[in-house]
Write a protein that holds these residues in place. Structure first.
Motif, PDB file in Angstrom:
ATOM      1  N   GLU A   1       0.397  -0.884  -0.083  1.00 45.40           N
ATOM      2  CA  GLU A   1       0.007   0.063  -0.178  1.00 45.40           C
ATOM      3  C   GLU A   1       1.016   1.569   0.284  1.00 45.40           C
ATOM      4  O   GLU A   1       0.389   2.572   0.038  1.00 45.40           O
ATOM      5  N   HIS A   2       2.433   0.876  -0.066  1.00 45.88           N
ATOM      6  CA  HIS A   2       2.910   2.026   0.113  1.00 45.88           C
ATOM      7  C   HIS A   2       3.923   2.526  -0.715  1.00 45.88           C
ATOM      8  O   HIS A   2       4.585   3.513  -1.467  1.00 45.88           O
ATOM      9  N   LYS A   3       3.906   1.670  -2.070  1.00 45.36           N
ATOM     10  CA  LYS A   3       4.559   1.961  -3.260  1.00 45.36           C
ATOM     11  C   LYS A   3       3.888   3.227  -3.987  1.00 45.36           C
ATOM     12  O   LYS A   3       2.683   3.396  -4.340  1.00 45.36           O
ATOM     13  N   ILE A   4       4.630   3.297  -4.703  1.00 44.37           N
ATOM     14  CA  ILE A   4       4.631   4.846  -5.554  1.00 44.37           C
ATOM     15  C   ILE A   4       5.203   4.156  -7.022  1.00 44.37           C
ATOM     16  O   ILE A   4       5.461   3.563  -7.706  1.00 44.37           O
ATOM     17  N   CYS A   5       4.390   5.006  -7.790  1.00 45.25           N
ATOM     18  CA  CYS A   5       4.676   5.483  -9.308  1.00 45.25           C
ATOM     19  C   CYS A   5       4.655   7.109 -10.293  1.00 45.25           C
ATOM     20  O   CYS A   5       4.514   7.717  -9.071  1.00 45.25           O
ATOM     21  N   THR A   6       5.233   7.355 -10.944  1.00 45.45           N
ATOM     22  CA  THR A   6       5.237   8.842 -11.690  1.00 45.45           C
ATOM     23  C   THR A   6       4.719   8.684 -13.000  1.00 45.45           C
ATOM     24  O   THR A   6       5.041   7.695 -13.817  1.00 45.45           O
ATOM     25  N   HIS A   7       3.933   9.753 -13.113  1.00 48.75           N
ATOM     26  CA  HIS A   7       3.940  10.172 -14.409  1.00 48.75           C
ATOM     27  C   HIS A   7       4.559  11.091 -15.230  1.00 48.75           C
ATOM     28  O   HIS A   7       4.663  12.285 -14.118  1.00 48.75           O
ATOM     29  N   LEU A   8       5.201  11.114 -16.226  1.00 49.30           N
ATOM     30  CA  LEU A   8       5.844  12.119 -16.787  1.00 49.30           C
ATOM     31  C   LEU A   8       5.752  12.708 -17.972  1.00 49.30           C
ATOM     32  O   LEU A   8       4.971  11.933 -18.955  1.00 49.30           O
ATOM     33  N   SER A   9       5.905  13.939 -17.594  1.00 50.27           N
ATOM     34  CA  SER A   9       5.261  14.614 -19.164  1.00 50.27           C
ATOM     35  C   SER A   9       6.247  15.433 -19.574  1.00 50.27           C
ATOM     36  O   SER A   9       6.256  16.512 -18.773  1.00 50.27           O
TER      37      SER A   9
END
Length: 139
Positions: free
Chosen positions: A63-71
């Motif tokens: 539940e503490h996993k992260i992701c990132t979106h790059l524009s």
């Protein structure tokens, strides 16, 4: 540009290293989200989505996993040679303590370009971009 200390000695020749070159342009964005509670849908302008991979034996709960979106305008990836070629093409970074202002000044006074054009030329000044050029030269 990186105004912090150099990390080259730590990554030189690292097998499997992936280097990313990102040009944000005027409206680029890099946002980080918790994957289970706040990640929005990927937009058409998202160039890259990265997700943290957590091993089942990891102390990090799922539940503490992260992701990132790059524009960004452009995103390129490659090996260490991508980093060295991009770095070699850059001029002086005025925020770095190892910048060489005398060398830069010598190149500037020999150039036929206006100072505004030179500030935008990454082979002279690494990093400022158009908005800082406009602010620096505003009178």
């Amino acid at each position: 540009s990186n105004s912090g200390g150099s990390k080259e000695h730590e990554i030189d020749g690292d097998d499997g290293l992936v280097v990313m070159h990102v040009h944000f342009g005027m409206s680029g964005m890099w946002a980080v989200f918790n994957t289970t509670t706040e990640e929005p849908d990927v937009k058409p302008t998202t160039r890259l989505r990265l997700e943290e991979i957590v091993s089942p034996s990891s102390a990090i709960a799922a539940e503490h996993k992260i992701c990132t979106h790059l524009s960004a305008m452009t995103v390129a990836h490659g090996d260490y040679s991508l980093y060295t070629s991009k770095k070699a093409a850059l001029g002086e970074d005025p925020l770095r303590p190892d910048a060489n202002p005398d060398q830069l000044f010598g190149r500037v006074i020999k150039s036929k370009k206006s100072i505004g054009q030179l500030i935008m030329d990454q082979s002279f000044f690494a990093g400022p971009g158009n908005i800082y050029r406009a602010e620096i030269l505003f009178l």
